[in-house]
Design a protein around this motif. Structure first.
Motif, PDB file in Angstrom:
ATOM      1  N   PHE A  43      51.866  29.073  43.714  1.00  0.00           N
ATOM      2  CA  PHE A  43      50.469  29.048  44.110  1.00  0.00           C
ATOM      3  C   PHE A  43      49.843  27.713  43.738  1.00  0.00           C
ATOM      4  N   THR A  44      49.007  27.214  44.613  1.00  0.00           N
ATOM      5  CA  THR A  44      48.097  26.144  44.223  1.00  0.00           C
ATOM      6  C   THR A  44      46.921  26.824  43.534  1.00  0.00           C
ATOM      7  N   GLN A  45      46.059  26.043  42.942  1.00  0.00           N
ATOM      8  CA  GLN A  45      44.859  26.630  42.358  1.00  0.00           C
ATOM      9  C   GLN A  45      44.021  27.311  43.440  1.00  0.00           C
ATOM     10  N   GLU A  46      43.966  26.722  44.611  1.00  0.00           N
ATOM     11  CA  GLU A  46      43.206  27.327  45.712  1.00  0.00           C
ATOM     12  C   GLU A  46      43.797  28.671  46.122  1.00  0.00           C
ATOM     13  N   GLN A  47      45.115  28.769  46.170  1.00  0.00           N
ATOM     14  CA  GLN A  47      45.758  30.033  46.535  1.00  0.00           C
ATOM     15  C   GLN A  47      45.513  31.097  45.468  1.00  0.00           C
ATOM     16  N   LEU A  48      45.557  30.700  44.198  1.00  0.00           N
ATOM     17  CA  LEU A  48      45.265  31.646  43.128  1.00  0.00           C
ATOM     18  C   LEU A  48      43.802  32.086  43.202  1.00  0.00           C
ATOM     19  N   ALA A  49      42.926  31.164  43.535  1.00  0.00           N
ATOM     20  CA  ALA A  49      41.511  31.506  43.692  1.00  0.00           C
ATOM     21  C   ALA A  49      41.338  32.554  44.793  1.00  0.00           C
ATOM     22  N   ALA A  50      42.033  32.367  45.902  1.00  0.00           N
ATOM     23  CA  ALA A  50      41.946  33.328  47.010  1.00  0.00           C
ATOM     24  C   ALA A  50      42.502  34.690  46.605  1.00  0.00           C
ATOM     25  N   ALA A  51      43.566  34.698  45.807  1.00  0.00           N
ATOM     26  CA  ALA A  51      44.202  35.953  45.393  1.00  0.00           C
ATOM     27  C   ALA A  51      43.392  36.712  44.349  1.00  0.00           C
ATOM     28  N   THR A  52      42.548  36.001  43.606  1.00  0.00           N
ATOM     29  CA  THR A  52      41.816  36.625  42.497  1.00  0.00           C
ATOM     30  C   THR A  52      40.318  36.737  42.720  1.00  0.00           C
ATOM     31  N   GLY A  53      39.796  35.952  43.648  1.00  0.00           N
ATOM     32  CA  GLY A  53      38.351  35.906  43.831  1.00  0.00           C
ATOM     33  C   GLY A  53      37.659  35.059  42.781  1.00  0.00           C
ATOM     34  N   ILE A  54      38.430  34.299  42.025  1.00  0.00           N
ATOM     35  CA  ILE A  54      37.886  33.397  41.008  1.00  0.00           C
ATOM     36  C   ILE A  54      37.814  32.011  41.634  1.00  0.00           C
ATOM     37  N   ASN A  55      36.691  31.362  41.494  1.00  0.00           N
ATOM     38  CA  ASN A  55      36.491  30.039  42.069  1.00  0.00           C
ATOM     39  C   ASN A  55      37.567  29.066  41.588  1.00  0.00           C
ATOM     40  N   ALA A  67      37.232  25.994  29.548  1.00  0.00           N
ATOM     41  CA  ALA A  67      36.563  27.277  29.745  1.00  0.00           C
ATOM     42  C   ALA A  67      37.268  28.332  28.905  1.00  0.00           C
ATOM     43  N   ASN A  68      36.517  29.322  28.483  1.00  0.00           N
ATOM     44  CA  ASN A  68      37.056  30.399  27.659  1.00  0.00           C
ATOM     45  C   ASN A  68      37.007  31.690  28.485  1.00  0.00           C
ATOM     46  N   PRO A  69      38.159  32.164  28.969  1.00  0.00           N
ATOM     47  CA  PRO A  69      38.148  33.320  29.866  1.00  0.00           C
ATOM     48  C   PRO A  69      37.850  34.632  29.155  1.00  0.00           C
ATOM     49  N   SER A  70      37.174  35.511  29.870  1.00  0.00           N
ATOM     50  CA  SER A  70      36.957  36.863  29.360  1.00  0.00           C
ATOM     51  C   SER A  70      38.225  37.676  29.590  1.00  0.00           C
ATOM     52  N   LEU A  71      38.291  38.817  28.957  1.00  0.00           N
ATOM     53  CA  LEU A  71      39.419  39.720  29.173  1.00  0.00           C
ATOM     54  C   LEU A  71      39.478  40.136  30.640  1.00  0.00           C
ATOM     55  N   ARG A  72      38.324  40.385  31.227  1.00  0.00           N
ATOM     56  CA  ARG A  72      38.258  40.765  32.640  1.00  0.00           C
ATOM     57  C   ARG A  72      38.852  39.664  33.530  1.00  0.00           C
ATOM     58  N   THR A  73      38.527  38.412  33.237  1.00  0.00           N
ATOM     59  CA  THR A  73      39.063  37.291  34.015  1.00  0.00           C
ATOM     60  C   THR A  73      40.572  37.195  33.862  1.00  0.00           C
ATOM     61  N   LEU A  74      41.057  37.381  32.643  1.00  0.00           N
ATOM     62  CA  LEU A  74      42.506  37.335  32.421  1.00  0.00           C
ATOM     63  C   LEU A  74      43.219  38.443  33.195  1.00  0.00           C
ATOM     64  N   LYS A  75      42.608  39.623  33.231  1.00  0.00           N
ATOM     65  CA  LYS A  75      43.196  40.725  34.005  1.00  0.00           C
ATOM     66  C   LYS A  75      43.237  40.386  35.493  1.00  0.00           C
ATOM     67  N   ARG A  76      42.157  39.811  36.009  1.00  0.00           N
ATOM     68  CA  ARG A  76      42.123  39.426  37.426  1.00  0.00           C
ATOM     69  C   ARG A  76      43.186  38.382  37.735  1.00  0.00           C
ATOM     70  N   LEU A  77      43.355  37.421  36.841  1.00  0.00           N
ATOM     71  CA  LEU A  77      44.387  36.399  37.044  1.00  0.00           C
ATOM     72  C   LEU A  77      45.780  37.029  37.068  1.00  0.00           C
ATOM     73  N   ALA A  78      46.049  37.894  36.103  1.00  0.00           N
ATOM     74  CA  ALA A  78      47.352  38.550  36.040  1.00  0.00           C
ATOM     75  C   ALA A  78      47.614  39.345  37.312  1.00  0.00           C
ATOM     76  N   GLU A  79      46.649  40.131  37.732  1.00  0.00           N
ATOM     77  CA  GLU A  79      46.814  40.942  38.942  1.00  0.00           C
ATOM     78  C   GLU A  79      47.041  40.061  40.162  1.00  0.00           C
ATOM     79  N   GLY A  80      46.306  38.967  40.266  1.00  0.00           N
ATOM     80  CA  GLY A  80      46.451  38.053  41.394  1.00  0.00           C
ATOM     81  C   GLY A  80      47.815  37.392  41.456  1.00  0.00           C
ATOM     82  N   MET A  81      48.473  37.295  40.299  1.00  0.00           N
ATOM     83  CA  MET A  81      49.812  36.698  40.248  1.00  0.00           C
ATOM     84  C   MET A  81      50.902  37.760  40.250  1.00  0.00           C
ATOM     85  N   GLY A  82      50.502  39.022  40.446  1.00  0.00           N
ATOM     86  CA  GLY A  82      51.487  40.105  40.450  1.00  0.00           C
ATOM     87  C   GLY A  82      52.071  40.362  39.073  1.00  0.00           C
TER      88      GLY A  82
END
Length: 95
Positions: A43-55, A67-82
């Motif tokens: 994934f590029t950063q743009e592709q990960l952004a599309a997969a997670t809804g994170i800018n 930046a200091n991610p929240s637990l919610r953000t970390l969960k979204r990142l993990a899910e977006g990366m399968g």
């Protein structure tokens, strides 16, 4: 020319540097986890952004440690990366 690991090993001999490095280790693990997970998915950063809804700019800030991610953000990142987010507490080694 010294490698990063060789230079780090030398710096780690200095107690003050070692304390600071170890204090930042959880942040380094998060950064490394995001970058390695993104790269494993090709994934590029743009592709990960599309997969997670994170800018994409926020993903960049997470990867460069400003930046200091929240637990919610970390969960979204993990899910977006399968992946599954796993956090653990480990005993402190006696010195």
């Amino acid at each position: 020319m010294k490698t990063f690991d060789e230079s780090l090993a030398e710096f780690m001999q200095e107690p003050e540097f070692r304390r600071e490095w170890e204090a930042l280790e959880p942040e380094f693990q998060i950064i490394r986890g995001i970058m390695e997970g993104r790269e494993a998915n090709h994934f590029t950063q743009e592709q990960l952004a599309a997969a997670t809804g994170i800018n994409q700019a926020n993903i960049s800030r997470l990867e460069n440690g400003t930046a200091n991610p929240s637990l919610r953000t970390l969960k979204r990142l993990a899910e977006g990366m399968g992946m599954k987010l796993q956090i653990s507490f480990v005993p402190v080694a006696a010195e």
